[in-house]
Write an enzyme that holds these catalytic residues in place. Structure first.
Site, PDB file in Angstrom:
ATOM      1  N   LYS A 113      19.777  -1.027 -25.245  1.00  0.00           N
ATOM      2  CA  LYS A 113      19.134   0.194 -25.737  1.00  0.00           C
ATOM      3  C   LYS A 113      20.000   1.424 -25.534  1.00  0.00           C
ATOM      4  O   LYS A 113      19.965   2.343 -26.339  1.00  0.00           O
ATOM      5  CB  LYS A 113      17.790   0.401 -25.025  1.00  0.00           C
ATOM      6  N   LYS A 209      16.596 -10.597 -32.906  1.00  0.00           N
ATOM      7  CA  LYS A 209      15.129 -10.621 -32.854  1.00  0.00           C
ATOM      8  C   LYS A 209      14.529  -9.542 -33.768  1.00  0.00           C
ATOM      9  O   LYS A 209      15.160  -8.514 -34.007  1.00  0.00           O
ATOM     10  CB  LYS A 209      14.636 -10.477 -31.412  1.00  0.00           C
ATOM     11  N   LYS A 212      11.362  -3.197 -33.613  1.00  0.00           N
ATOM     12  CA  LYS A 212      10.918  -1.920 -34.173  1.00  0.00           C
ATOM     13  C   LYS A 212      12.102  -1.019 -34.473  1.00  0.00           C
ATOM     14  O   LYS A 212      12.016  -0.124 -35.293  1.00  0.00           O
ATOM     15  CB  LYS A 212      10.047  -1.167 -33.156  1.00  0.00           C
TER      16      LYS A 212
HETATM   17  P1  TYM Z   1       7.250  -3.835 -26.540  1.00  0.00           P
HETATM   18  O1  TYM Z   1       6.306  -2.806 -27.024  1.00  0.00           O
HETATM   19  O2  TYM Z   1       8.679  -3.685 -26.876  1.00  0.00           O
HETATM   20  O3  TYM Z   1       6.800  -5.262 -27.040  1.00  0.00           O
HETATM   21  C1  TYM Z   1       5.460  -5.678 -26.881  1.00  0.00           C
HETATM   22  C2  TYM Z   1       5.398  -7.199 -26.755  1.00  0.00           C
HETATM   23  O4  TYM Z   1       5.896  -7.814 -27.943  1.00  0.00           O
HETATM   24  C3  TYM Z   1       6.860  -8.794 -27.584  1.00  0.00           C
HETATM   25  N1  TYM Z   1       7.863  -8.881 -28.654  1.00  0.00           N
HETATM   26  C4  TYM Z   1       8.168 -10.003 -29.305  1.00  0.00           C
HETATM   27  N2  TYM Z   1       7.712 -11.265 -29.203  1.00  0.00           N
HETATM   28  C5  TYM Z   1       8.236 -12.194 -30.037  1.00  0.00           C
HETATM   29  N3  TYM Z   1       9.185 -11.918 -30.961  1.00  0.00           N
HETATM   30  C6  TYM Z   1       9.691 -10.672 -31.105  1.00  0.00           C
HETATM   31  N4  TYM Z   1      10.615 -10.399 -32.026  1.00  0.00           N
HETATM   32  C7  TYM Z   1       9.178  -9.639 -30.247  1.00  0.00           C
HETATM   33  N5  TYM Z   1       9.428  -8.309 -30.115  1.00  0.00           N
HETATM   34  C8  TYM Z   1       8.612  -7.864 -29.130  1.00  0.00           C
HETATM   35  C9  TYM Z   1       7.463  -8.288 -26.281  1.00  0.00           C
HETATM   36  O5  TYM Z   1       8.063  -9.336 -25.558  1.00  0.00           O
HETATM   37  C10 TYM Z   1       6.244  -7.724 -25.589  1.00  0.00           C
HETATM   38  O6  TYM Z   1       5.530  -8.760 -24.933  1.00  0.00           O
HETATM   39  N6  TYM Z   1       8.481  -3.791 -21.741  1.00  0.00           N
HETATM   40  C11 TYM Z   1       7.368  -4.194 -22.587  1.00  0.00           C
HETATM   41  C12 TYM Z   1       6.132  -3.337 -22.380  1.00  0.00           C
HETATM   42  C13 TYM Z   1       5.589  -3.339 -20.997  1.00  0.00           C
HETATM   43  C14 TYM Z   1       5.024  -4.441 -20.302  1.00  0.00           C
HETATM   44  C15 TYM Z   1       4.618  -3.938 -19.026  1.00  0.00           C
HETATM   45  C16 TYM Z   1       4.802  -5.770 -20.633  1.00  0.00           C
HETATM   46  C17 TYM Z   1       5.540  -2.271 -20.149  1.00  0.00           C
HETATM   47  N7  TYM Z   1       4.954  -2.635 -18.977  1.00  0.00           N
HETATM   48  C18 TYM Z   1       4.027  -4.753 -18.084  1.00  0.00           C
HETATM   49  C19 TYM Z   1       4.197  -6.587 -19.654  1.00  0.00           C
HETATM   50  C20 TYM Z   1       3.816  -6.077 -18.413  1.00  0.00           C
HETATM   51  C21 TYM Z   1       7.874  -4.169 -24.029  1.00  0.00           C
HETATM   52  O7  TYM Z   1       8.999  -4.370 -24.292  1.00  0.00           O
HETATM   53  O8  TYM Z   1       6.988  -3.888 -24.969  1.00  0.00           O
END
Ligand code: TYM
Length: 346
Positions: A113, A209, A212
């Site tokens: 990032k 992957k 967003k």
């Molecule tokens: P975020 O918002 O980037 O993603 C949210 C969830 O979507 C999953 N994800 C995917 N799964 C499969 N294929 C993909 N291409 C893909 N892109 C995203 C992510 O793995 C995530 O589960 N850091 C976290 C947010 C967070 C969090 C937490 C999660 C903050 N605190 C505590 C668990 C526990 C995140 O990247 O969200």
């Protein structure tokens, strides 16, 4: 018997896509049956990179609407936005003093990032994984459903919990705060990286992957896309010239084909084998329209329900306020214990 506690979060940053939906949100819905679930819209994580304030507000409501539209029961379980529960930030500070710089330096997501200009990344972006550990540990959550990309962050969370338990072991025992079956104050949370879609890939490049932040909107299917847009994106999705193979082994070395088969399997609730039994030997000219139809069939009701919910922002805000209050009721006593353990005067 007490149900195991689940925590997970989604960032309100731009459009939710099929990866978020299949990798996380669908799993959140499934876990409700036999778990106590806490689902968080992590707005404090979102601002680790610049967010337009109005857009952040809109996006926070949109992720909440997606949770509700997908079938998360905000009465039975908890749905809230992170910034309304101050214990996340407070615990993050304590954990900042437990986590080591060397550990954070190994985080691949930060490197991705921050890109080349690392000096210019926010301190928050670097500290992102510690706030994430605080999210989970603030509730003594036992299970964390996420996509594959979050695996390293969850390993770090376990390391931080373990180090806190070790560093303060004597004090924890003295105060009688060691959970019996856990042996420490913080239980070590178990990552749940399961299901057929833990890593949904870009439609433009099967080795990247779905994300967003990809500049091309054709790389992803957004939950807000209309049927024509979905069909067009799938029609334009990158593939190879071969027909689909008859066996799963035949997908090796064909990342784009494997991804589309995986998406079909996840949405239809069948295995990769089942998909290939039906489509093996057929070309993409036949498979793509079938896939588009399935995506539209599965996403349209969620999309329509999201729109209906979003039309009433007052209702969404009330859901989040109520969720925050119930989240606080769990996190506050745990953080009081943390203060006692650390030796803060109260
Ligand atoms: P975020 O918002 O980037 O993603 C949210 C969830 O979507 C999953 N994800 C995917 N799964 C499969 N294929 C993909 N291409 C893909 N892109 C995203 C992510 O793995 C995530 O589960 N850091 C976290 C947010 C967070 C969090 C937490 C999660 C903050 N605190 C505590 C668990 C526990 C995140 O990247 O969200």
């Amino acid at each position: 018997m007490k149900k195991p506690r689940v925590f997970s979060g989604v960032q309100p940053t731009g459009n939710l896509h099929l990866g978020n939906y299949l990798g996380a949100i669908v799993r959140f819905v499934d876990l409700q049956k036999d778990h106590e679930c806490i689902y968080c819209v992590v707005d404090m994580h979102a601002i680790t990179v610049w967010q337009d304030p109005k857009e952040l507000l809109r996006s926070t409501r949109e992720v909440t609407a997606a949770f509700l539209a997908a079938g998360i029961d905000a009465k039975e379980h908890i749905v809230f936005n992170q910034s309304q529960v101050s214990q996340h930030a407070e615990l993050a500070w304590v954990l900042n003093c437990v986590a080591r710089i060397g550990w954070l330096n190994r985080m691949t997501q930060f490197k991705e990032k921050a890109g080349k200009n690392r000096e210019n990344a926010s301190v928050g972006l670097y500290d992102y994984p510690v706030l994430m550990a605080a999210d989970i540990l603030a509730y003594h959550a036992e299970k964390v459903p996420v996509g594959e990309d979050q695996k390293q962050h969850l390993e770090l969370t376990r390391d931080i919990a373990q180090k806190f338990n070790n560093d303060y072991a004597e004090r924890i025992a003295e105060l009688g705060l060691a959970g019996e079956e856990k042996g420490g104050f913080f239980p070590l949370p178990e990552p749940l990286i399961q299901g057929p879609a833990t890593r949904v890939m870009s439609l433009r490049d099967g080795t990247k992957k779905m994300s967003k932040s990809d500049p091309s909107d054709y790389s992803r299917i957004n939950l807000s896309d209309d049927p024509d847009t979905i069909a067009k994106k799938i029609r334009k999705a990158k593939t190879d010239p071969e027909p689909l193979p008859e066996t799963v082994e035949g997908l090796e070395g064909r990342p784009e084909a494997a991804n589309l088969v995986g998406i079909y399997a996840a949405l239809a609730g069948v295995s990769h084998e089942d998909v290939l039994r039906q489509f093996g030997g057929k070309g993409f000219a036949e498979f793509k329209p079938a896939l588009a139809e399935l995506v539209v069939e599965k996403l349209s009701p969620v999309n329509a329900e999201m729109k209906r919910i979003l039309a009433d922002p007052g209702y969404i805000d009330e859901v989040l306020r109520d969720g925050a209050e119930r989240a606080r009721a769990i996190a506050a006593p745990i953080f009081e214990d943390v203060k006692r353990i650390v030796g803060f005067l109260m």
